[in-house]
Write a protein that holds these residues in place. Structure first.
Motif, PDB file in Angstrom:
ATOM      1  N   GLU A  33       1.270  -1.346  -0.095  1.00 18.34           N
ATOM      2  CA  GLU A  33      -0.400   0.153   0.387  1.00 18.34           C
ATOM      3  C   GLU A  33       1.228   1.446  -0.471  1.00 18.34           C
ATOM      4  O   GLU A  33       0.852   2.149  -1.356  1.00 18.34           O
ATOM      5  CB  GLU A  33      -0.818  -0.178   1.100  1.00 18.34           C
ATOM      6  N   ARG A  79       2.817   1.554  -3.089  1.00 16.30           N
ATOM      7  CA  ARG A  79       1.048   2.191  -4.209  1.00 16.30           C
ATOM      8  C   ARG A  79       1.313   2.956  -4.235  1.00 16.30           C
ATOM      9  O   ARG A  79       1.054   4.551  -5.355  1.00 16.30           O
ATOM     10  CB  ARG A  79       0.527   0.829  -4.624  1.00 16.30           C
ATOM     11  N   TRP A  90       5.277   3.765  -6.580  1.00 19.82           N
ATOM     12  CA  TRP A  90       6.852   3.484  -6.612  1.00 19.82           C
ATOM     13  C   TRP A  90       7.791   3.021  -6.561  1.00 19.82           C
ATOM     14  O   TRP A  90       8.982   2.797  -7.160  1.00 19.82           O
ATOM     15  CB  TRP A  90       6.238   2.051  -7.629  1.00 19.82           C
ATOM     16  N   ARG A 104       6.575  -2.457 -10.677  1.00 18.84           N
ATOM     17  CA  ARG A 104       5.159  -1.306 -10.009  1.00 18.84           C
ATOM     18  C   ARG A 104       3.852  -1.863  -9.962  1.00 18.84           C
ATOM     19  O   ARG A 104       3.086  -1.495 -10.588  1.00 18.84           O
ATOM     20  CB  ARG A 104       5.066  -0.255 -11.389  1.00 18.84           C
ATOM     21  N   ASP A 105       3.860  -3.361  -8.862  1.00 18.28           N
ATOM     22  CA  ASP A 105       2.978  -4.494  -9.195  1.00 18.28           C
ATOM     23  C   ASP A 105       3.343  -4.404  -8.243  1.00 18.28           C
ATOM     24  O   ASP A 105       4.242  -4.916  -7.071  1.00 18.28           O
ATOM     25  CB  ASP A 105       3.405  -5.210 -10.476  1.00 18.28           C
ATOM     26  N   GLU A 106       2.135  -5.406  -7.032  1.00 23.04           N
ATOM     27  CA  GLU A 106       1.869  -5.240  -5.774  1.00 23.04           C
ATOM     28  C   GLU A 106       2.224  -6.544  -5.674  1.00 23.04           C
ATOM     29  O   GLU A 106       2.226  -7.784  -4.688  1.00 23.04           O
ATOM     30  CB  GLU A 106       1.207  -4.800  -4.764  1.00 23.04           C
TER      31      GLU A 106
END
Length: 143
Positions: A40, A43, A47, A118-120
């Motif tokens: 979180e 994001r 990022w 750039r992705d959880e």
């Protein structure tokens, strides 16, 4: 200045890790909560915010021993927090020490992968599998 940045980052993550582990009661749930909080925060920062300890230490640990020592102390502190929670949850000390290494190494790697992608998803997946692994040890023979 780099050592100060590492120490500041170390304290920030240690506080978050301790908060998650304490609030959850179960260390597996605490790790999942921690990686969710990391995802979180990353994001929300677009990022940009990753681990200041790893990003500061990488590339200079061989040439600047003070930075290497500060980063090593940070990782050791985080492992100790996880170790204590695992041990208190009934996991044998040797297993808890090894699991603490695994947890911190996996979270650090997943955090870097999440920032690059750039992705959880790397953090989410790591949290899920770390929780399963901790669960396996927690359901086994107690210390």
């Amino acid at each position: 200045m780099a050592v100060a940045a590492i120490r500041h980052g170390e304290r920030g993550f240690a506080d978050e890790l301790d908060r998650c582990l304490t609030a959850a009661g179960d260390p597996a749930e605490g790790i999942v909560a921690c990686v969710r909080a990391l995802a979180e925060g990353m994001r929300e920062s677009g990022w940009e915010d990753g681990c200041p300890v790893a990003s500061t230490a990488l590339g200079v640990t061989g040439s600047v021993p003070e930075i290497r020592r500060a980063a090593d102390a940070a990782f050791a502190h985080w492992r100790r927090l996880v170790f204590e929670r695992l041990r208190d949850h009934g996991i044998a000390e040797d297993d808890a020490a090894d699991l603490a290494y695994t947890v911190i190494s996996t979270v650090e790697g997943a955090e870097m992968a999440a920032q690059v992608a750039r992705d959880e998803a790397p953090l989410r997946i790591a949290g899920t599998h770390l929780a399963r692994l901790i669960g396996l040890y927690a359901s086994g023979p107690r210390a």
